[in-house]
Design a protein around this motif. Structure first.
Motif, PDB file in Angstrom:
ATOM      1  N   UNK A 132       0.823  -1.202   0.000  1.00 24.88           N
ATOM      2  CA  UNK A 132       0.000   0.000   0.000  1.00 24.88           C
ATOM      3  C   UNK A 132       0.862   1.259   0.000  1.00 24.88           C
ATOM      4  N   UNK A 133       1.944   1.222   0.773  1.00 25.18           N
ATOM      5  CA  UNK A 133       2.851   2.367   0.809  1.00 25.18           C
ATOM      6  C   UNK A 133       3.516   2.570  -0.551  1.00 25.18           C
ATOM      7  N   UNK A 134       3.889   1.465  -1.215  1.00 25.15           N
ATOM      8  CA  UNK A 134       4.511   1.566  -2.542  1.00 25.15           C
ATOM      9  C   UNK A 134       3.518   2.151  -3.542  1.00 25.15           C
ATOM     10  N   UNK A 135       2.268   1.708  -3.498  1.00 31.61           N
ATOM     11  CA  UNK A 135       1.254   2.233  -4.425  1.00 31.61           C
ATOM     12  C   UNK A 135       1.025   3.729  -4.191  1.00 31.61           C
ATOM     13  N   UNK A 136       0.990   4.142  -2.943  1.00 31.73           N
ATOM     14  CA  UNK A 136       0.797   5.557  -2.636  1.00 31.73           C
ATOM     15  C   UNK A 136       1.990   6.374  -3.123  1.00 31.73           C
ATOM     16  N   UNK A 137       3.199   5.861  -2.926  1.00 33.20           N
ATOM     17  CA  UNK A 137       4.403   6.563  -3.384  1.00 33.20           C
ATOM     18  C   UNK A 137       4.410   6.662  -4.904  1.00 33.20           C
ATOM     19  N   UNK A 144       5.435   9.578  -9.555  1.00 31.99           N
ATOM     20  CA  UNK A 144       5.566   8.519 -10.573  1.00 31.99           C
ATOM     21  C   UNK A 144       6.956   8.450 -11.200  1.00 31.99           C
ATOM     22  N   UNK A 145       7.594   9.605 -11.420  1.00 33.41           N
ATOM     23  CA  UNK A 145       8.914   9.596 -12.052  1.00 33.41           C
ATOM     24  C   UNK A 145       9.957   8.965 -11.127  1.00 33.41           C
ATOM     25  N   UNK A 146       9.938   9.343  -9.879  1.00 33.09           N
ATOM     26  CA  UNK A 146      10.885   8.784  -8.910  1.00 33.09           C
ATOM     27  C   UNK A 146      10.658   7.286  -8.714  1.00 33.09           C
ATOM     28  N   UNK A 147       9.407   6.875  -8.712  1.00 39.66           N
ATOM     29  CA  UNK A 147       9.089   5.462  -8.539  1.00 39.66           C
ATOM     30  C   UNK A 147       9.612   4.646  -9.716  1.00 39.66           C
ATOM     31  N   UNK A 148       9.494   5.177 -10.924  1.00 39.85           N
ATOM     32  CA  UNK A 148       9.984   4.470 -12.104  1.00 39.85           C
ATOM     33  C   UNK A 148      11.507   4.341 -12.046  1.00 39.85           C
ATOM     34  N   UNK A 149      12.196   5.415 -11.654  1.00 41.05           N
ATOM     35  CA  UNK A 149      13.653   5.363 -11.529  1.00 41.05           C
ATOM     36  C   UNK A 149      14.081   4.366 -10.463  1.00 41.05           C
ATOM     37  N   UNK A 150      13.370   4.352  -9.340  1.00 41.86           N
ATOM     38  CA  UNK A 150      13.688   3.424  -8.268  1.00 41.86           C
ATOM     39  C   UNK A 150      13.504   1.984  -8.730  1.00 41.86           C
ATOM     40  N   UNK A 151      12.438   1.738  -9.468  1.00 38.99           N
ATOM     41  CA  UNK A 151      12.171   0.391  -9.974  1.00 38.99           C
ATOM     42  C   UNK A 151      13.277  -0.055 -10.927  1.00 38.99           C
TER      43      UNK A 151
END
Length: 55
Positions: A20-25, A30-37
């Motif tokens: 749930x925390x990952x989905x909220x982040x 969205x850009x930071x999440x894609x880079x992290x992934x």
């Protein structure tokens, strides 16, 4: 309740909370999440390669 069922229940709740925390982040940044992934994928590949090299 048995201790094993309490531990299993706690682990499931922690996993759901993390998801749930990952989905909220992901929604908020969205850009930071894609880079992290992508960074996680690279790190996983590098670890697999280093393990293969050791064997």
């Amino acid at each position: 309740m048995k201790k094993s069922s309490m531990v299993a229940g706690s682990a499931i709740l922690m996993a759901l909370g993390g998801y749930g925390a990952w989905c909220a982040y992901k929604k908020m940044y969205p850009k930071c999440a894609q880079e992290l992934k992508q960074d996680m994928k690279k790190m996983t590949k590098n670890m697999e390669k280093s393990i293969e090299d050791m064997m």
